[in-house]
Design a protein around this motif. Sequence first.
Motif, PDB file in Angstrom:
ATOM      1  N   LEU A  84      -8.893  12.283   3.712  1.00 26.00           N
ATOM      2  CA  LEU A  84      -8.296  11.945   2.292  1.00 26.00           C
ATOM      3  C   LEU A  84      -9.066  13.431   1.975  1.00 26.00           C
ATOM      4  CD1 LEU A  84      -6.618   8.969   1.390  1.00 26.00           C
ATOM      5  CD2 LEU A  84      -5.859  11.072   2.116  1.00 26.00           C
ATOM      6  N   ARG A  85     -10.515  12.997   2.227  1.00 28.81           N
ATOM      7  CA  ARG A  85     -11.714  13.880   0.905  1.00 28.81           C
ATOM      8  C   ARG A  85     -11.304  15.460   1.764  1.00 28.81           C
ATOM      9  NH1 ARG A  85     -16.497  12.784  -1.628  1.00 28.81           N
ATOM     10  NH2 ARG A  85     -16.855  14.928  -2.611  1.00 28.81           N
TER      11      ARG A  85
ATOM     12  N   SER B 237      -0.635  16.638   3.124  1.00 32.80           N
ATOM     13  CA  SER B 237      -0.784  16.538   1.446  1.00 32.80           C
ATOM     14  C   SER B 237      -1.286  15.289   2.499  1.00 32.80           C
ATOM     15  CB  SER B 237       0.850  15.934   1.250  1.00 32.80           C
ATOM     16  OG  SER B 237       0.983  14.878   1.733  1.00 32.80           O
ATOM     17  N   ALA B 238      -2.283  14.752   0.724  1.00 33.11           N
ATOM     18  CA  ALA B 238      -2.282  12.915   1.171  1.00 33.11           C
ATOM     19  C   ALA B 238      -1.864  12.513   1.580  1.00 33.11           C
ATOM     20  CB  ALA B 238      -2.831  12.519   0.056  1.00 33.11           C
TER      21      ALA B 238
ATOM     22  N   LYS C  90      -7.773  17.077  -0.193  1.00 33.18           N
ATOM     23  CA  LYS C  90      -8.441  17.024  -1.256  1.00 33.18           C
ATOM     24  C   LYS C  90      -9.107  17.974  -2.007  1.00 33.18           C
ATOM     25  CE  LYS C  90      -6.871  12.574  -2.564  1.00 33.18           C
ATOM     26  NZ  LYS C  90      -7.125  10.992  -3.333  1.00 33.18           N
ATOM     27  N   THR C  91     -10.318  18.815  -0.918  1.00 31.86           N
ATOM     28  CA  THR C  91     -11.535  19.305  -1.198  1.00 31.86           C
ATOM     29  C   THR C  91     -10.645  20.656  -0.851  1.00 31.86           C
ATOM     30  OG1 THR C  91     -12.945  17.293  -1.062  1.00 31.86           O
ATOM     31  CG2 THR C  91     -13.346  19.984  -1.136  1.00 31.86           C
ATOM     32  N   VAL C  92     -10.024  21.292  -1.420  1.00 30.69           N
ATOM     33  CA  VAL C  92      -9.435  22.438  -1.031  1.00 30.69           C
ATOM     34  C   VAL C  92     -10.287  23.628  -0.825  1.00 30.69           C
ATOM     35  CG1 VAL C  92      -6.772  22.279  -2.035  1.00 30.69           C
ATOM     36  CG2 VAL C  92      -8.844  23.403  -3.132  1.00 30.69           C
TER      37      VAL C  92
END
Length: 295
Positions: A45-46, A62-63, A49-51
């Motif tokens: 997930l990290r 997506s998450a 989310k770290t684009v």
Amino acid sequence: MQSMIPFPDISPEIFTLSLGGFEFALRWYALAYIAGILIAWRISLRAIKTVRLWRDETAPSSADQIEDLMFWVILGIILGGRLGYVLFYQPDVYLSDPMAILRVWEGGMAFHGGMLGVVIAGWFYCWRHGLPNLSMADVIVLGVPVGLMLGRIANFINGELWGRATDLPWGVAFPGYDAQNCGDGLALCARHPSQLYEALLEGAVLLSLLLWLAWRRDALKRPGLITGVFFAGYGLARFLVEFVRQPDAQFVTEGNPLGLAFHMAGLGLTMGQILSLPMVLCGLWLMARAARVTS
């Protein structure tokens, strides 16, 4: 007198509850699976989310999709790990008693089978939702070494999957007749703590390398690179540790004391080494393929 480290007095069960005549126990091995999956999920997930880690700052999913994928990953681990153990290590035993396949509480899981299960489950999910296979594989394997490390530590606590006899000062006197039966007539014998070797190499070292590549070297911008490093890294670590790891009892015979699954002219490979070689080759191919992609 040979120096050795006494086996620590740690119960395989963290605690036991008695309810209505039934006993429910939480074992370190089960906790390792649960904690490993949860931590791997958080790492994935990290990463999603770290684009900045991704090409054009666009993550491959997506998450929410990562959370859905975890169900399939868990299914792949359990089914693949169990069936892999049955097919790779004790096919005759389970063919004579097929119902024993369902008795997972008796033990018997194979990493190589679990890996194949995850590959199949992940491919199916990505195909169904139109997600890029290699980038999603990179996301999944980022946290896998955590589970490997915790699982090997649990193996050590359980006093199972120990190594071959050794006279090195860090040899461990594992409990049980089989562990102490080294064939030298000594009252006690020390063995390689091969579970801890694997926890270090397959777990801590490989995890550190993957996270460094992803967060510091833009590896996620080259689809398949992280997966390739994981495959090659795990395969190499497992291949090396097999030299000091005690093979499964069914492979050991009077004429084959090293428990080699394949041997010829005095040379051979254990089952773990045979299964690890394709991983190394696949990993090297993925790394070479990813190297041609510009970030």
